[in-house]
Design an enzyme around this catalytic site. Structure first.
Site, PDB file in Angstrom:
ATOM      1  N   LYS A  78      24.014   6.389 -19.722  1.00  0.00           N
ATOM      2  CA  LYS A  78      23.553   5.851 -21.011  1.00  0.00           C
ATOM      3  C   LYS A  78      24.729   5.409 -21.867  1.00  0.00           C
ATOM      4  O   LYS A  78      24.671   4.383 -22.543  1.00  0.00           O
ATOM      5  CB  LYS A  78      22.700   6.903 -21.739  1.00  0.00           C
ATOM      6  N   ASP A 123      13.030   7.034 -27.137  1.00  0.00           N
ATOM      7  CA  ASP A 123      12.405   7.495 -25.894  1.00  0.00           C
ATOM      8  C   ASP A 123      10.873   7.472 -26.005  1.00  0.00           C
ATOM      9  O   ASP A 123      10.171   7.656 -25.019  1.00  0.00           O
ATOM     10  CB  ASP A 123      12.839   8.945 -25.588  1.00  0.00           C
ATOM     11  N   GLN A 182      18.592  14.627 -24.328  1.00  0.00           N
ATOM     12  CA  GLN A 182      18.411  14.611 -22.878  1.00  0.00           C
ATOM     13  C   GLN A 182      17.614  15.845 -22.426  1.00  0.00           C
ATOM     14  O   GLN A 182      17.961  16.968 -22.766  1.00  0.00           O
ATOM     15  CB  GLN A 182      19.792  14.584 -22.191  1.00  0.00           C
TER      16      GLN A 182
END
Ligand code: NAP
Length: 281
Positions: free
Chosen positions: A50, A117, A94
């Site tokens: 990322k 997300d 994460q």
């Protein structure tokens, strides 16, 4: 028949170039905060990717690596700080978190505007309602792959194997919104083969090597393999018996190089969307 390849790597590279060009036009550089708690090896790889994607796309990356014994209070304090920062457009934490940290309060603490997300209940609700602010990255990437190839789910029978909140459920919703007829299968589905054989578009999102064999696939079906498993030799593989299924399918995604790069590109696209939205307010 030997299937055409749905090349996620190539499309993701194209998307990232477009995002870079768009980012450069904004008055302020878009910014993504990435939080990693603990030392999960796979998570560290995902975070490194990322960080690299941000650099490719001209997005500033604020990378927070917290120790495994971080408390919920400390994590929530960081999220609050990032929610309030002008230079941070997107925040992601994460997953999975270490076992002592509950996921729900952390995901709910991220401002829905910065939830690139799309895991916050407000954003999941919008996806359900059909007016998503951010497309969920993996299903959204699959929609883009199909669109690029000119594969229209409308009127097709789509079978999604897996019903997680991250992949299976939002995938089913996006396909439904594109006027497909959708069946969702899971571990309690009695006859998986019979369900899969009805699929014009089959999406496998389970995490079991060779779960989907050629005898479960209709001639000419489009097969999307989401899973990322390691086989006995340590090689990355999906849920689909690729070589045999490619002989029957019209299109298929490889693992690696199919859905994975598209998931990453969608995160960048969502960060750009967040930056544009916040800079227009
Ligand atoms: P998950 O939360 O573990 O969900 C797996 C789903 O598979 C569950 O709904 C489970 O059913 C179902 N399942 C398990 N065994 C089954 C069987 N024998 N037959 C039919 N269904 C079965 O996993 P996930 O997060 O959705 O991820 C799935 C896979 O995709 C993993 O390999 C993951 O690494 C990969 N992934 C890839 C990307 C990417 O970018 N390529 C992104 C996310 C995930 P129940 O609900 O009944 O338990």
């Amino acid at each position: 028949m030997s299937a055409g390849i749905l090349d996620g790597k190539a499309l993701a590279a194209k998307m990232k170039e477009e995002i870079r060009a768009e980012s450069a036009k904004l008055p302020r550089q878009p910014g993504l905060a990435v939080i990693l708690v603990g030392d999960n090896g796979a998570s560290q790889v995902y975070v490194r990717n990322k960080v690299k994607d941000c650099s490719d796309c001209g997005i500033a990356c604020f990378d927070y690596h917290l120790p495994a014994d971080t408390s919920l209070e400390q994590l929530l304090t960081l999220v609050e700080e990032l929610n309030g920062r002008d230079d941070v457009d997107g925040i992601l934490c994460q997953l999975p978190l270490p076992a002592h940290l509950p996921q729900t309060p952390v995901l709910e603490a991220i401002s829905p505007d910065k939830d690139v997300d799309a895991f916050h209940p407000e954003n999941m609700g919008k996806i359900l309602r059909g007016d998503a602010r951010y497309l969920p990255c993996t299903p959204g990437g699959i929609v883009e792959l199909l669109r690029e190839q000119g594969i229209d789910p409308a009127g097709k029978h789509c079978v999604v194997v897996g019903r997680s909140n991250i992949v299976g459920k939002p995938m089913a919703l996006l396909l439904l919104q594109q006027n497909a007829t959708v069946t969702v299968c899971h571990s309690r589905t009695p006859d998986l083969k019979a369900e899969c054989l009805r699929a014009d578009i089959l999406v496998a999102a389970v995490g079991k090597e060779n779960l989907i064999t050629a005898d479960m696939v209709k001639e000419g079906a489009v097969v999307i393999d989401v899973a990322m498993n390691r086989n006995a030799a340590g090689k990355l593989c999906g849920d689909v018996d690729y070589t045999a299924v490619a002989e029957k399918a019209s299109y298929i995604t490889p693992v690696p190089g199919g859905v994975g790069p598209m998931t990453r590109a969608m995160l960048m696209a969502n960060t750009l969307t967040a930056a544009k939205y916040r800079q227009s307010k």
